[in-house]
Scaffold this motif. Sequence first.
Motif, PDB file in Angstrom:
ATOM      1  N   ARG A  59      -2.976   7.771 -17.445  1.00  0.00           N
ATOM      2  CA  ARG A  59      -2.534   6.923 -16.336  1.00  0.00           C
ATOM      3  C   ARG A  59      -2.175   5.507 -16.754  1.00  0.00           C
ATOM      4  N   ASN A  60      -2.645   5.071 -17.905  1.00  0.00           N
ATOM      5  CA  ASN A  60      -2.360   3.722 -18.384  1.00  0.00           C
ATOM      6  C   ASN A  60      -2.643   2.670 -17.315  1.00  0.00           C
ATOM      7  N   GLN A  61      -3.780   2.811 -16.641  1.00  0.00           N
ATOM      8  CA  GLN A  61      -4.077   1.922 -15.511  1.00  0.00           C
ATOM      9  C   GLN A  61      -4.388   0.486 -15.928  1.00  0.00           C
ATOM     10  N   MET A  62      -4.640   0.263 -17.194  1.00  0.00           N
ATOM     11  CA  MET A  62      -4.830  -1.119 -17.629  1.00  0.00           C
ATOM     12  C   MET A  62      -3.525  -1.902 -17.552  1.00  0.00           C
ATOM     13  N   GLU A  63      -2.411  -1.219 -17.731  1.00  0.00           N
ATOM     14  CA  GLU A  63      -1.106  -1.886 -17.689  1.00  0.00           C
ATOM     15  C   GLU A  63      -0.367  -1.632 -16.372  1.00  0.00           C
ATOM     16  N   VAL A  64      -0.364  -0.383 -15.925  1.00  0.00           N
ATOM     17  CA  VAL A  64       0.458   0.003 -14.776  1.00  0.00           C
ATOM     18  C   VAL A  64      -0.454   0.405 -13.632  1.00  0.00           C
ATOM     19  N   ARG A  65      -0.653  -0.476 -12.678  1.00  0.00           N
ATOM     20  CA  ARG A  65      -1.528  -0.192 -11.552  1.00  0.00           C
ATOM     21  C   ARG A  65      -1.047  -0.951 -10.327  1.00  0.00           C
ATOM     22  N   LEU A  66      -1.303  -0.368  -9.186  1.00  0.00           N
ATOM     23  CA  LEU A  66      -0.959  -0.987  -7.912  1.00  0.00           C
ATOM     24  C   LEU A  66      -2.214  -1.651  -7.363  1.00  0.00           C
ATOM     25  N   ASP A  67      -2.240  -2.973  -7.361  1.00  0.00           N
ATOM     26  CA  ASP A  67      -3.421  -3.721  -6.936  1.00  0.00           C
ATOM     27  C   ASP A  67      -3.359  -4.054  -5.455  1.00  0.00           C
ATOM     28  N   VAL A  68      -4.503  -4.472  -4.931  1.00  0.00           N
ATOM     29  CA  VAL A  68      -4.587  -4.843  -3.519  1.00  0.00           C
ATOM     30  C   VAL A  68      -3.577  -5.922  -3.178  1.00  0.00           C
ATOM     31  N   ARG A  69      -3.452  -6.929  -4.038  1.00  0.00           N
ATOM     32  CA  ARG A  69      -2.548  -8.045  -3.735  1.00  0.00           C
ATOM     33  C   ARG A  69      -1.085  -7.603  -3.667  1.00  0.00           C
ATOM     34  N   ASP A  70      -0.758  -6.458  -4.282  1.00  0.00           N
ATOM     35  CA  ASP A  70       0.614  -5.970  -4.235  1.00  0.00           C
ATOM     36  C   ASP A  70       0.996  -5.433  -2.862  1.00  0.00           C
ATOM     37  N   LEU A  71      -0.001  -5.228  -2.007  1.00  0.00           N
ATOM     38  CA  LEU A  71       0.264  -4.663  -0.682  1.00  0.00           C
ATOM     39  C   LEU A  71       0.342  -5.714   0.413  1.00  0.00           C
ATOM     40  N   GLU A  72      -0.201  -6.890   0.162  1.00  0.00           N
ATOM     41  CA  GLU A  72      -0.337  -7.868   1.236  1.00  0.00           C
ATOM     42  C   GLU A  72       1.002  -8.227   1.880  1.00  0.00           C
ATOM     43  N   HIS A  73       2.056  -8.342   1.064  1.00  0.00           N
ATOM     44  CA  HIS A  73       3.354  -8.724   1.629  1.00  0.00           C
ATOM     45  C   HIS A  73       4.058  -7.555   2.319  1.00  0.00           C
ATOM     46  N   LEU A  74       3.438  -6.356   2.280  1.00  0.00           N
ATOM     47  CA  LEU A  74       4.031  -5.177   2.912  1.00  0.00           C
ATOM     48  C   LEU A  74       3.342  -4.803   4.218  1.00  0.00           C
ATOM     49  N   SER A  75       2.488  -5.673   4.705  1.00  0.00           N
ATOM     50  CA  SER A  75       1.702  -5.331   5.896  1.00  0.00           C
ATOM     51  C   SER A  75       2.597  -4.998   7.087  1.00  0.00           C
ATOM     52  N   GLN A  76       3.666  -5.730   7.276  1.00  0.00           N
ATOM     53  CA  GLN A  76       4.541  -5.465   8.415  1.00  0.00           C
ATOM     54  C   GLN A  76       5.234  -4.121   8.271  1.00  0.00           C
ATOM     55  N   GLU A  77       5.740  -3.836   7.060  1.00  0.00           N
ATOM     56  CA  GLU A  77       6.399  -2.550   6.838  1.00  0.00           C
ATOM     57  C   GLU A  77       5.430  -1.391   7.063  1.00  0.00           C
ATOM     58  N   LEU A  78       4.191  -1.553   6.631  1.00  0.00           N
ATOM     59  CA  LEU A  78       3.210  -0.483   6.788  1.00  0.00           C
ATOM     60  C   LEU A  78       2.873  -0.223   8.248  1.00  0.00           C
ATOM     61  N   THR A  79       2.845  -1.236   9.065  1.00  0.00           N
ATOM     62  CA  THR A  79       2.480  -1.042  10.466  1.00  0.00           C
ATOM     63  C   THR A  79       3.655  -0.617  11.338  1.00  0.00           C
ATOM     64  N   GLU A  80       4.873  -0.796  10.849  1.00  0.00           N
ATOM     65  CA  GLU A  80       6.034  -0.493  11.683  1.00  0.00           C
ATOM     66  C   GLU A  80       6.653   0.872  11.402  1.00  0.00           C
ATOM     67  N   CYS A  81       6.171   1.574  10.363  1.00  0.00           N
ATOM     68  CA  CYS A  81       6.737   2.898  10.088  1.00  0.00           C
ATOM     69  C   CYS A  81       6.042   3.954  10.954  1.00  0.00           C
ATOM     70  N   ASP A  82       6.503   5.197  10.856  1.00  0.00           N
ATOM     71  CA  ASP A  82       5.933   6.284  11.655  1.00  0.00           C
ATOM     72  C   ASP A  82       4.750   6.968  10.980  1.00  0.00           C
ATOM     73  N   ALA A  83       4.761   7.005   9.663  1.00  0.00           N
ATOM     74  CA  ALA A  83       3.680   7.660   8.943  1.00  0.00           C
ATOM     75  C   ALA A  83       3.538   7.029   7.560  1.00  0.00           C
ATOM     76  N   VAL A  84       2.289   6.972   7.094  1.00  0.00           N
ATOM     77  CA  VAL A  84       1.993   6.484   5.749  1.00  0.00           C
ATOM     78  C   VAL A  84       1.290   7.610   4.993  1.00  0.00           C
ATOM     79  N   LEU A  85       1.837   7.964   3.849  1.00  0.00           N
ATOM     80  CA  LEU A  85       1.242   8.982   2.984  1.00  0.00           C
ATOM     81  C   LEU A  85       0.604   8.285   1.793  1.00  0.00           C
ATOM     82  N   VAL A  86      -0.661   8.542   1.545  1.00  0.00           N
ATOM     83  CA  VAL A  86      -1.414   7.842   0.510  1.00  0.00           C
ATOM     84  C   VAL A  86      -2.025   8.873  -0.442  1.00  0.00           C
TER      85      VAL A  86
END
Length: 515
Positions: A304-331
């Motif tokens: 997974r190379n998570q030391m280099e390539v990872r999606l952190d919490v701070r990477d989501l903060e600017h997407l809060s509006q997009e996440l709440t306005e879509c119809d479904a979120v797949l995680v």
Amino acid sequence: MAEHNGEWEPPSALVLTHVLEKMRARDGLTLARLRDDRGQAAAPLLQLHATQRFSNVYKVDLASAAHGVISQCVLETIDGTHRIVADTVLALGLFAEQYSQHGIDDRVVQGLQADSLGTRRNMLLGNWTRLHESMGLGGGVAPSDRTLRGTTEPEVLRELARQLIRREVNSVGARSVVAPTAGDAAGNGAAAPTGRVIVVGGAVMDATFRTKTLPQSETSSEAYGFDLSPGGKGVSQAVAAARLGLEVALVAAVADDRFGQEIVHYLRDEGVNTSHLKMVRQARTPFTGVIEMELGDSIAVNWRNQMEVRLDVRDLEHLSQELTECDAVLVTFEIPRETVQRTLELVHAAERNRPLVIVTPGQPYPDDDISRHSLSQIDYMVAHAWELGRYSPPGQDRFDPDPVARHLLAYGVETLCIPGNGGCTIYSDTDLQTFSVPSFPSIYKESSAARDAFCAALAAQLIDNDRIFSEEQALWATAAMACATADFPLSNSMPDRRRVEALLSRSRFTVRPHQ
């Protein structure tokens, strides 16, 4: 290809053998011949549903698809001398590079693909032993020209025809393919987008080795096929949703190396919005190494190379509006646990009409799991049985999925879907309670892509039906999973809506609405 009373019938092996005998003449089974002979000699090859599946999946014309299907049959289902003979008499050129690497003269390699069948035969017979040695085979003494023409070649073409028939009928998808027609959106039968979906997950490259036997410790074995392609649950679910006509964006971390660029281009070609990808500079793309058997059984090793390539919490903060306005979120659980939990929090921050949440918990986190509060924020969990062991009730020594499922519902998961053996078992905290969706039988094992198809189809059905979950929606999602399974060993096997509907229209199953 015949239709009797509306039912499709495959061509006979005799018909296909006759076609292959015609196609080997002159310059062989080339793309030019396949295109020029459309509606004539090559018609049975172009009309095979296996060819149409290949065309739909790889976005190529029917001639290229027929050539691809036949090449796959030679590579994957024909052994030894017959493989060399088929490659030569049909002028496929599948082993040209391998021959050159073993020191066979370029004149010979080119002669094996000559425009004249006689030249190809002479080159084959004159270099019989060396060609076999380059393939790791013992060819013995070359046959006479008469034996090659009168015995060996007919046997090879009959065997290839039988393998084409097997590929045609031994798959649940064989009777459910819908050929693209003029006017199809993006050429794949997708309708205009009917909903907005965001997928938060992983993006990797899959290195897949196809083999008939697993090597013993401290030994090696030869693979008969290899594929390098974009993968990961995040990528697969995003592509699956796009194929079903949804407007899709993927949120994932992607390395900015050549493999990462290939992932991005692949997503764009499939109509997935890549503007939310986190591009990581000077990093290496994560890889999954897969060893795949003939009928789909597989084992995998993730880097997974998570030391280099990872999606952190701070990477989501600017997407809060997009996440709440879509119809479904797949995680998916490919991203760090804290990032999953933050994603669920952001989705539930919507004051009204929040998106549906569909979660895939594979691979389970090795050290701990998401919090009980986060579990209560999941509408649908789609999990294989083996992924649920850590959710067993206290004191339960032997794993039993039924009490585990009840435990998860008690934690707050609204609906748990456990796919397996071509069907699915549903546990729900709604009026539906517990029920099983019948299986769509296939000779192939379910791949990880099949579960991804289920998740995307479930999202599409819930969006289409005002978020109401029923037996019909569960059956539709299971049919989508069956379509993805049926296209093994093709990669990139996600179905479109018409494909799923076609399978259901031919299904023996009916749904009796829940009372």
